[in-house]
Motif scaffolding. Structure first.
Motif, PDB file in Angstrom:
ATOM      1  N   UNK A   1       0.884  -1.163   0.000  1.00 46.33           N
ATOM      2  CA  UNK A   1       0.000   0.000   0.000  1.00 46.33           C
ATOM      3  C   UNK A   1       0.924   1.216   0.000  1.00 46.33           C
ATOM      4  N   UNK A   2       0.360   2.426  -0.007  1.00 53.52           N
ATOM      5  CA  UNK A   2       1.216   3.607  -0.028  1.00 53.52           C
ATOM      6  C   UNK A   2       0.952   4.490   1.187  1.00 53.52           C
ATOM      7  N   UNK A   3       1.981   5.224   1.586  1.00 56.55           N
ATOM      8  CA  UNK A   3       1.868   6.166   2.695  1.00 56.55           C
ATOM      9  C   UNK A   3       1.628   7.570   2.192  1.00 56.55           C
ATOM     10  N   UNK A   4       1.641   8.534   3.110  1.00 58.59           N
ATOM     11  CA  UNK A   4       1.328   9.918   2.766  1.00 58.59           C
ATOM     12  C   UNK A   4       2.339  10.520   1.794  1.00 58.59           C
TER      13      UNK A   4
ATOM     14  N   UNK B   1      -5.924  12.388  -4.963  1.00 59.60           N
ATOM     15  CA  UNK B   1      -4.858  13.043  -4.215  1.00 59.60           C
ATOM     16  C   UNK B   1      -5.403  14.142  -3.304  1.00 59.60           C
ATOM     17  N   UNK B   2      -6.373  14.897  -3.813  1.00 57.27           N
ATOM     18  CA  UNK B   2      -6.973  15.966  -3.004  1.00 57.27           C
ATOM     19  C   UNK B   2      -7.660  15.393  -1.764  1.00 57.27           C
ATOM     20  N   UNK B   3      -8.402  14.300  -1.969  1.00 61.32           N
ATOM     21  CA  UNK B   3      -9.137  13.685  -0.856  1.00 61.32           C
ATOM     22  C   UNK B   3      -8.182  13.002   0.120  1.00 61.32           C
TER      23      UNK B   3
ATOM     24  N   UNK C   1      -6.608   1.661   5.780  1.00 62.87           N
ATOM     25  CA  UNK C   1      -6.195   1.705   4.373  1.00 62.87           C
ATOM     26  C   UNK C   1      -7.369   2.247   3.551  1.00 62.87           C
ATOM     27  N   UNK C   2      -7.146   3.377   2.903  1.00 59.67           N
ATOM     28  CA  UNK C   2      -8.148   4.020   2.052  1.00 59.67           C
ATOM     29  C   UNK C   2      -8.208   3.311   0.703  1.00 59.67           C
TER      30      UNK C   2
ATOM     31  N   UNK D   1      -4.947  10.775   7.454  1.00 63.02           N
ATOM     32  CA  UNK D   1      -3.656  10.518   8.109  1.00 63.02           C
ATOM     33  C   UNK D   1      -3.145   9.084   7.951  1.00 63.02           C
ATOM     34  N   UNK D   2      -3.811   8.248   7.141  1.00 63.90           N
ATOM     35  CA  UNK D   2      -3.490   6.828   7.091  1.00 63.90           C
ATOM     36  C   UNK D   2      -2.925   6.395   5.736  1.00 63.90           C
TER      37      UNK D   2
END
Length: 570
Positions: A343-346, A409-411, A397-398, A416-417
């Motif tokens: 998955x990816x982080x911020x 990207x905006x959302x 995880x979103x 924070x996850x």
């Protein structure tokens, strides 16, 4: 079906004329005497150009009218609900029947009131004597078309009995053959007799390629069809298209499939017959013509050719396989697919799924375009922060349903996850696995990789961070705490903010307190009649103040005697 509305027969002249008008009009301005309607059956068509359902129904009524007008004993009269004459004229120009003149507002209003028109399109059918046959003409035309004529209760019952018999004696012919057609068509327009489908397993695929889930499903069904054909299986697909555009209709089926002709009346009829509720739907008809399965679309998505031959025994077998899979489920089996093991982080950096093993993980299905999602995300972020402060073994995880990378990207910038990358192929399989029919949806995966809740959103709304780790055991603990909490509270009380009725201590889901305006859950002092809620703390604060005031009033200053409302020196 309604026999009559007011129980009387109507004189056409009295019903349709006014003091200065004894005629109706055609769309070319010709006047037609109301007397000429004597001996005819009438349809009073309440409709308007601004009404979408009316515009969709009018072509169906035109088709029936064109057929029945040849008999010479049926007429339709347009009773307009348009607000200006230009709109009336534009809409009426497409109609082959008569109308009450737009200028006669009084007669149009009188007809509305007499026939209790609560919504449009509305079609009241009268016999030649002016007796109301039914006020459900729209439903009858949609269901039976010209076959419903002469629209008597006996005729409609006869058709219903015929349908019931056909259902009991269902075959591929009773399903696909109509009075005017005994064939289906190929993608290049060739006709194939329905009789050639007898003895085969047939998938009736209700589809609209302009609807993304249908478009996404078509390649999967085409793949299954191809593999079954290569194996020599006796299986065919017939597309039941719900498209309005012919180009979209042509796109909706693979080259080898069959279909009902574009805009064939049987399409809508079959949608009602099989009680269509979602797209895509694949109704499986067995070799004997009976329905094997009402919708195998999800099973085809999940299991591919393994679901063939769609028998109850096969579905039972697949269910056992599913149970075994669930029992063996791990976080890796849920989130890893081939090379997609992260998955990816911020910051966009990849986080290995294996790094999340042993944690409680929430899968958050959401999208920026969805207002309920945008409303829930701040609440979830607040809960996330509180849980992370206490428990490190927790993550969210979103899983995005956004329409483009920019929206994603905006959302995601508000969250924070972690997240699946936008457009990740795992999203569709996760949506199927957890049967995501709507968003926002929150699924909780426990430390062992087992699903502990598919309704974690409700738990977050009701209990906030206290819901962690979202297990049945934790919910039981919370329930016990809530029951204990309420033991000292009164069952009923009066409050100055709602003096009309007593407020009763009530278990509630989510509510907004009518005193402080903040969201609450679980317990409320509630008036069901008025839908009035108070947080227990808000309801009981006043009660505590009253008791304190009473105790204070009971204290008498030395040298004074207080009696009722007067204090005097001793």
């Amino acid at each position: 079906m309604s026999e009559t509305i007011d129980g009387d027969s109507h004189d056409f002249n009295s019903l349709l004329s006014s003091s200065d008008r004894d005629f109706l009009v055609r769309n070319n301005a010709d006047q037609v005497k109301i007397d000429s309607l004597k001996g005819k059956k009438l349809g009073l068509y309440f409709s308007a150009s601004w009404c979408g359902p009316c515009r969709r129904f009018t072509p169906d009524l035109i088709e029936v009218y064109s057929e029945l007008s040849k008999k010479g004993d049926f007429e339709v009269i347009f009773v307009s609900a348009d607000e200006d004459e230009e709109s009336f004229n534009g809409y009426f120009s497409k109609m082959p029947w008569l109308a009450i003149p737009f200028s006669d507002l009084e007669t149009r209003k009188t007809l509305d009131e007499k026939f209790k028109v609560m919504g449009i399109p509305h079609l009241v059918l009268l016999d030649e004597h002016g007796k109301v046959l039914t006020d459900e003409g729209v439903e009858i035309i949609r269901e039976y078309g010209v076959e419903g004529y002469p629209f008597t209760s006996e005729k409609i019952q006869e058709l219903k009995d015929f349908e019931e018999k056909a259902r009991k004696e269902q075959s591929i012919k009773t399903i696909l053959v109509s009075r005017s057609r005994d064939y289906v068509v190929t993608s290049d327009g060739n006709k194939v007799p329905v009789s050639e489908l007898e003895g085969k397993t047939v998938g009736l695929c209700f589809s609209a390629s302009s609807f993304k889930p249908s478009a996404d499903f078509t390649p999967k069904l085409a793949e299954v069809y191809k593999k079954l054909k290569e194996k020599g299986e006796n299986f065919e697909v017939v597309i039941i298209s719900l498209e309005d555009e012919e180009e979209s209709f042509k796109e909706s089926f693979a080259a080898q499939w069959l279909a009902l002709p574009f805009k064939d009346k049987s399409c809508e009829k079959l949608a009602r017959y099989f009680e269509l509720s979602t797209l895509p739907t694949v109704v499986i008809i067995g070799p004997d013509g009976k329905t094997l399965h009402p919708n195998a679309a999800d099973a085809i998505e999940e299991h591919g050719v393994e679901v063939y031959p769609f028998t109850p025994e096969k579905f039972a077998e697949l269910k056992e396989i599913e149970k075994a899979k669930e029992a063996a489920q791990t976080l890796e089996s849920v989130l890893i697919s081939g090379d997609l093991d992260y998955v990816i982080g911020k910051d966009g950096a990849k986080v290995k799924v294996t790094d999340l093993v042993g944690k409680t993980v929430l899968l958050y299905f959401s999208a920026h375009w969805c207002p309920p999602c945008r409303g829930f995300t701040p609440k979830l972020a607040e809960v996330y922060k509180k849980i992370k402060e206490k428990y490190e073994a927790f993550e969210v995880v979103f899983i995005s349903s956004d329409r483009d990378q920019t929206s994603f990207e905006e959302y995601y910038s508000e969250m924070p996850w972690l997240a699946l990358p936008f457009g990740d192929a795992r999203k569709s399989s996760l949506s199927r696995k957890f049967k995501v029919q709507g968003i926002p949806k929150l699924v909780a995966i426990g430390p062992t990789g087992q699903t502990v809740s598919t309704e974690a959103r409700n738990l977050v709304i009701a209990h906030g961070a206290d819901a962690y780790p979202f297990t049945e055991e934790r919910l039981k603990e919370i329930e016990a705490q809530y029951e204990e909490m309420a033991k000292e509270w009164p069952q009923k009380l009066k409050h100055e903010l709602h003096e009309e009725h007593e407020l009763e201590l009530t278990r509630r889901g989510s509510f907004v307190c009518d005193k402080c305006g903040e969201q609450g859950g679980v317990w409320s002092f509630y008036c069901g009649e008025c839908d009035f809620d108070l947080h227990p703390k808000c309801a009981l604060e006043k009660d505590k103040e009253t008791k304190a005031d009473a105790e204070e009033e009971g204290k008498t200053k030395e040298g004074w005697v207080c009696d009722g409302e007067v204090c005097t020196r001793a």
